[in-house]
Scaffold this active site. Structure first.
Site, PDB file in Angstrom:
ATOM      1  N   GLY A 192      30.513  14.059  11.287  1.00 32.03           N
ATOM      2  CA  GLY A 192      31.889  14.398  11.625  1.00 32.03           C
ATOM      3  C   GLY A 192      32.719  13.191  12.013  1.00 32.03           C
ATOM      4  N   LYS A 193      32.119  12.003  12.002  1.00 33.49           N
ATOM      5  CA  LYS A 193      32.831  10.767  12.327  1.00 33.49           C
ATOM      6  C   LYS A 193      33.067   9.972  11.053  1.00 33.49           C
ATOM      7  CE  LYS A 193      30.510  10.611  16.825  1.00 33.49           C
ATOM      8  NZ  LYS A 193      29.571   9.857  17.687  1.00 33.49           N
ATOM      9  N   TYR A 220      20.832  -8.679  -9.971  1.00 35.24           N
ATOM     10  CA  TYR A 220      19.998  -7.515 -10.249  1.00 35.24           C
ATOM     11  C   TYR A 220      20.279  -6.989 -11.652  1.00 35.24           C
ATOM     12  CZ  TYR A 220      18.282  -2.726 -10.150  1.00 35.24           C
ATOM     13  OH  TYR A 220      17.657  -1.549 -10.459  1.00 35.24           O
ATOM     14  N   TYR A 233      -0.532   7.868  -0.977  1.00 36.34           N
ATOM     15  CA  TYR A 233      -1.576   7.868  -2.011  1.00 36.34           C
ATOM     16  C   TYR A 233      -2.392   6.568  -2.000  1.00 36.34           C
ATOM     17  CZ  TYR A 233       1.115  11.830  -3.688  1.00 36.34           C
ATOM     18  OH  TYR A 233       1.777  13.046  -3.773  1.00 36.34           O
ATOM     19  N   HIS A 239       1.794   4.835   1.295  1.00 32.51           N
ATOM     20  CA  HIS A 239       1.544   5.606   2.514  1.00 32.51           C
ATOM     21  C   HIS A 239       0.849   6.925   2.197  1.00 32.51           C
ATOM     22  CE1 HIS A 239       2.266   7.111   6.605  1.00 32.51           C
ATOM     23  NE2 HIS A 239       2.501   8.275   6.029  1.00 32.51           N
ATOM     24  N   GLN A 290       0.834  -1.195   0.000  1.00 29.56           N
ATOM     25  CA  GLN A 290       0.000   0.000   0.000  1.00 29.56           C
ATOM     26  C   GLN A 290       0.873   1.251   0.000  1.00 29.56           C
ATOM     27  OE1 GLN A 290      -2.475   1.946  -0.898  1.00 29.56           O
ATOM     28  NE2 GLN A 290      -3.918   0.525   0.085  1.00 29.56           N
TER      29      GLN A 290
END
Length: 331
Positions: free
Chosen positions: A183-184, A132, A39, A37, A35
């Site tokens: 920043g990591k 794929y 529309y 979310h 489904q």
């Protein structure tokens, strides 16, 4: 009267944005096994592996936009790639023939070219390296065979996007942007390798552009937002968007790959999946570029530059307060 367009598999990341951009100009219907979310009122549940679940919904449609695909790296069994991406395409085309629908736009992938190719354009030899990519190429072949059976009346557009990013997406680009923004972040290698990217807002505009300019014939397009950025330039774009300096730390490529192998061993021992692996390190450090001259030499104009696209994504994900927590998972 608005033209009737059925989107197959549009409850996800790209499809949701495509509905948003086309619903005011076309009579849009969505068919998906999940489904939508945003529309649900125009969405019907159906699975392209099951001919009976969607055949009747093509009645009276002018155009099909086929987005449905198995695309994640961890799909099991691998036969699902072919059941959905190849046989599902055959099922859609069979239904189109029965309902006399003559136009289709299909989203394929640059994965058909394979890894480590030198800026391939649409005429480059294909060499898919995973299920794929192989299944997407086989689906393209099925579509071309369908088109050539009646080229005087049919329209086929194949769009091969590179990796797509944008607001609400949870994939590799999001993970990378999140690490940089935190920043990591450790740059593996010199950071001078380039990556082709595509912003979802531009991709859906290109699909809409092709939908608005349908004509008899067959066309294939790579979709990439140009110019490509190096990894160092991408970090600089994140810094500009956030208005702060990102700590600079470079890890030698050899150490990065060795660390990746270490996580490979841990994964085999523990049975857990880790965000770091030797394959992901190699992909991160590779130059991955694709030619999109054909797309950008057409009359299509992307509404957002790549810099603007990154800023829009950064601001939405890491700066602004979100109204909801709806996200879409991809690679």
């Amino acid at each position: 009267m608005k033209k009737k367009v059925i989107l197959i598999g549009a409850s996800g990341f790209v499809g949701t944005r495509l509905i948003e951009k086309t619903i005011s100009d076309f009579d849009i219907k969505n068919l998906d096994k999940q489904q939508s979310h945003f529309y649900p009122n125009i969405t019907t549940l159906g699975d392209i592996r099951n001919q009976n679940s969607f055949d009747s919904h093509l009645e009276g449609q002018d155009t099909v936009i086929l987005l449905a695909a198995e695309h994640r790296d961890d799909v099991h069994p691998t036969s699902l790639y072919y059941d959905v991406n190849v046989q599902g395409t055959r099922n859609v085309l069979a239904a189109m023939d029965r309902k006399n629908v003559k136009n289709i736009i299909f989203t394929s992938s640059v994965a058909v070219y394979g890894l480590n190719k030198v800026n391939p354009d649409e005429g480059h030899p294909v060499d898919p390296f995973n299920h794929y990519g192989k299944s997407k190429w086989q689906a393209e072949e099925v579509l071309r065979e369908w088109y050539h059976r009646n080229p005087q009346e049919r329209s086929l557009t194949i769009i091969r996007p590179t990796v797509i990013f944008g607001e609400r997406n949870r994939g590799n680009v999001y993970n990378l942007l999140r690490q940089i923004a935190s920043g990591k972040f450790a740059m593996i290698g010199d950071g001078n390798n380039y990556k082709s990217m595509a912003y979802v807002g531009n991709v859906v505009e290109f699909i809409k552009y092709r939908l608005e300019n349908l004509s008899q014939g067959y066309e294939v397009y790579n979709y990439v937002d140009k110019p490509d950025l190096s990894m160092n330039q991408l970090v600089a774009e994140v810094e500009k968007s956030l208005g702060k300096k990102i700590p600079s730390f470079h890890l030698p490529y050899t150490l990065g790959v060795l660390g990746g192998f270490g996580f490979d061993v841990l994964s085999k021992i523990s049975g857990k999946k880790y965000p770091i692996s030797s394959v992901r390190v190699k992909k991160f450090c590779a130059t991955t570029q694709f030619d999109a001259t054909k797309t950008h030499d057409s009359s299509f104009l992307a509404p957002y530059t790549l810099s603007q696209s990154i800023d829009r994504t950064i601001q939405y994900e890491f700066v602004k307060v979100k109204e909801d927590d709806v996200t879409f998972i991809s690679e």
